[in-house]
Design an enzyme around this catalytic site. Structure first.
Site, PDB file in Angstrom:
ATOM      1  N   ARG A  47       0.833  -1.199   0.000  1.00  0.00           N
ATOM      2  CA  ARG A  47       0.000   0.000   0.000  1.00  0.00           C
ATOM      3  C   ARG A  47       0.876   1.260   0.000  1.00  0.00           C
ATOM      4  O   ARG A  47       0.513   2.280  -0.585  1.00  0.00           O
ATOM      5  CB  ARG A  47      -0.938   0.004   1.213  1.00  0.00           C
ATOM      6  CG  ARG A  47      -1.995  -1.102   1.176  1.00  0.00           C
ATOM      7  CD  ARG A  47      -2.920  -1.021   2.388  1.00  0.00           C
ATOM      8  NE  ARG A  47      -3.874   0.069   2.250  1.00  0.00           N
ATOM      9  CZ  ARG A  47      -5.092  -0.046   1.727  1.00  0.00           C
ATOM     10  NH1 ARG A  47      -5.520  -1.223   1.271  1.00  0.00           N
ATOM     11  NH2 ARG A  47      -5.896   0.998   1.657  1.00  0.00           N
ATOM     12  N   GLU A 160     -12.477  -0.473  -2.216  1.00  0.00           N
ATOM     13  CA  GLU A 160     -12.332   0.462  -1.103  1.00  0.00           C
ATOM     14  C   GLU A 160     -12.800   1.868  -1.465  1.00  0.00           C
ATOM     15  O   GLU A 160     -12.659   2.313  -2.601  1.00  0.00           O
ATOM     16  CB  GLU A 160     -10.875   0.524  -0.631  1.00  0.00           C
ATOM     17  CG  GLU A 160     -10.384  -0.761  -0.002  1.00  0.00           C
ATOM     18  CD  GLU A 160      -8.977  -0.642   0.578  1.00  0.00           C
ATOM     19  OE1 GLU A 160      -8.472   0.492   0.717  1.00  0.00           O
ATOM     20  OE2 GLU A 160      -8.378  -1.697   0.885  1.00  0.00           O
TER      21      GLU A 160
END
Length: 207
Positions: A47, A160
């Site tokens: 990430r 997300e």
């Protein structure tokens, strides 16, 4: 745009007091010291190197992540004890709930994806007209595992909604918890911080 799109952020109950004292949830890159981590370290590393290609840009660690459904694959991973450093029951994980509508009213900058954002197949969006790119059918089912006829279900379920930098407590609609004991503990933390946030038992959000 689909009306009243709920979004869900999962965190350890031990983080709630800090979240309320800080008046919200900081992104990973601005997170206060001492936060209880419930994520894979290897995923966090990925990430940290995944670029967000749309305004306000940055990397995934510059955003507060929310899911489009409870009972997320990550919660299942925690439930199965597959995350190093987490050897507790899933019941200590709480769901902080908001909605896209609430976020838009507060003027927060956001982007969203149609699948797990570190995976190359997933696309990023910022236009509300693109919420139809989310697989709402899989968001509305309890069973998201890949199957022979569709080997991409788990990725899509991990889409997300990403809020840039900071998510304020004023945008919290409620908190969903595992059982009465956790509800009592959560409600006590909320009250201790002088706030009024609805806390409800949502056993069906867990495994």
């Amino acid at each position: 745009m689909k009306k009243k799109i709920l979004i869900f952020h999962i965190t350890h109950i031990e983080n709630l007091d800090s979240i309320l004292r800080c008046q919200g949830i900081f992104c990973k890159n601005r997170q206060p010291e001492g936060c209880r981590n419930i994520a894979y370290e290897s995923i966090q590393e990925r990430r940290a190197s995944t670029v967000v290609p749309l305004f306000p840009y940055g990397i995934l660690q510059d955003y507060v992540p929310f899911y489009f459904a409870p009972r997320a694959p990550m919660l299942y991973t925690l439930h199965k004890g597959n995350v190093a450093g987490f050897a507790e029951d899933q019941g200590r994980i709480i769901h902080i709930v908001s909605s896209v509508e609430t976020v838009e009213k507060t003027g927060l900058a956001y982007v969203f994806t149609d699948g797990h954002p570190i995976m190359g197949l997933s696309e990023f969006y910022a236009d509300p007209s693109d919420f139809d790119k989310i697989d709402w059918e899989i968001m509305n089912t309890d069973y998201w595992a890949d199957i022979p006829e569709d080997g991409d279900r788990k990725r899509r379920r991990q889409a997300e909604f990403l809020i840039h930098q900071f998510f304020p407590v004023g945008a919290i609609l409620g908190i969903g918890v595992f059982d009465q004991n956790i509800r009592n503990e959560t409600a006590a933390i909320v009250a201790r911080n002088g706030m009024e946030i609805r806390v409800e038992i949502r056993r069906n959000w867990y495994y």
